[in-house]
Design a protein around this motif. Sequence first.
Motif, PDB file in Angstrom:
ATOM      1  N   GLN A  34     -20.050  14.663  48.412  1.00  0.00           N
ATOM      2  CA  GLN A  34     -20.823  14.659  49.648  1.00  0.00           C
ATOM      3  C   GLN A  34     -19.919  14.362  50.839  1.00  0.00           C
ATOM      4  O   GLN A  34     -19.075  13.468  50.775  1.00  0.00           O
ATOM      5  CB  GLN A  34     -21.937  13.607  49.575  1.00  0.00           C
ATOM      6  N   ASN A  35     -20.122  15.135  51.895  1.00  0.00           N
ATOM      7  CA  ASN A  35     -19.355  14.939  53.127  1.00  0.00           C
ATOM      8  C   ASN A  35     -19.993  13.798  53.910  1.00  0.00           C
ATOM      9  O   ASN A  35     -21.126  13.911  54.384  1.00  0.00           O
ATOM     10  CB  ASN A  35     -19.359  16.229  53.954  1.00  0.00           C
TER      11      ASN A  35
ATOM     12  N   THR B  20     -27.202  11.670  56.848  1.00  0.00           N
ATOM     13  CA  THR B  20     -28.061  10.879  57.715  1.00  0.00           C
ATOM     14  C   THR B  20     -27.972   9.412  57.259  1.00  0.00           C
ATOM     15  O   THR B  20     -27.441   9.111  56.188  1.00  0.00           O
ATOM     16  CB  THR B  20     -29.520  11.339  57.600  1.00  0.00           C
TER      17      THR B  20
ATOM     18  N   SER C 149     -19.597  12.656  56.821  1.00  0.00           N
ATOM     19  CA  SER C 149     -19.973  12.954  58.209  1.00  0.00           C
ATOM     20  C   SER C 149     -21.317  13.658  58.314  1.00  0.00           C
ATOM     21  O   SER C 149     -21.980  13.595  59.355  1.00  0.00           O
ATOM     22  CB  SER C 149     -18.896  13.800  58.879  1.00  0.00           C
ATOM     23  N   ASP C 150     -21.729  14.335  57.266  1.00  0.00           N
ATOM     24  CA  ASP C 150     -22.980  15.093  57.286  1.00  0.00           C
ATOM     25  C   ASP C 150     -24.197  14.270  56.869  1.00  0.00           C
ATOM     26  O   ASP C 150     -25.327  14.730  56.985  1.00  0.00           O
ATOM     27  CB  ASP C 150     -22.880  16.318  56.359  1.00  0.00           C
TER      28      ASP C 150
ATOM     29  N   LYS D 274     -17.957   6.646  59.501  1.00  0.00           N
ATOM     30  CA  LYS D 274     -17.622   8.064  59.401  1.00  0.00           C
ATOM     31  C   LYS D 274     -16.288   8.323  60.098  1.00  0.00           C
ATOM     32  O   LYS D 274     -15.950   7.650  61.071  1.00  0.00           O
ATOM     33  CB  LYS D 274     -18.708   8.920  60.058  1.00  0.00           C
TER      34      LYS D 274
ATOM     35  N   GLU E 283     -12.491  15.321  57.254  1.00  0.00           N
ATOM     36  CA  GLU E 283     -13.577  15.138  56.310  1.00  0.00           C
ATOM     37  C   GLU E 283     -13.285  13.996  55.339  1.00  0.00           C
ATOM     38  O   GLU E 283     -12.137  13.740  54.981  1.00  0.00           O
ATOM     39  CB  GLU E 283     -13.795  16.416  55.485  1.00  0.00           C
TER      40      GLU E 283
END
Length: 221
Positions: free
Chosen positions: A61-62, A67, A64-65, A50, A55
């Motif tokens: 899809q990000n 899981t 960093s967000d 990450k 970003e």
Amino acid sequence: MSKGYPIGGKTFMALKNLTISFNEGEFAGIVGPSGSGKTTLLNIIGSLDKPTQGEAIVLDQNISDLTHKKAAYLRNINIGFIFQVFNLLPVYTVYENVEFALLLQQYSGKERKKAVMEALDWVGLTSHANKKPDKLSGGESQRVAIARAMVKRPKILLADEPTANLDSENAHEILSTMKKLNKELKTTFLFSTHDEKVMGYLDRTIHLRDGNIEKDIIKKS
């Protein structure tokens, strides 16, 4: 987007404020000397890492967000990987090595067989389906790795120095195969490389140095 790593009480910036985007179906390469940030960028695109700042948006899809579970799902469904080390499982046949990429997905046995044989046909290895990896040449092993990466028809294929362990003839065969799949399946191919042979096939070449983009060159058609 930036990426830093703590080293000896300081932070080493592998990527520095990069702004870059790729279009669907590109055949592009990130090139530069060792330590330029090539593999770091590929790892972030592949959701294996990450960014520290900014970003990284991959397939809407990000990164960093995500899981760990969601990142794994993104990789399993939409991203294929090819490395300079073939990473074939020695106790399994060529067929089983390629099939392995589908076992985490909801494919029936019949669907898996069709997909695996189609992928082996793409790389010209249907007759090698029952062989073990120790019976393959380096070029054949890398073609199995391509089939394994492409069998799920990913949207993005990430290749980190895929020709590093191949002679010139095999390297050109592998690159021709990947170029063909790029055209036929519209998969986006992104390479990390400093191999001149690879660069000759690229439609776009992004030059990195010390974590910065030096040049971004698109080949004229």
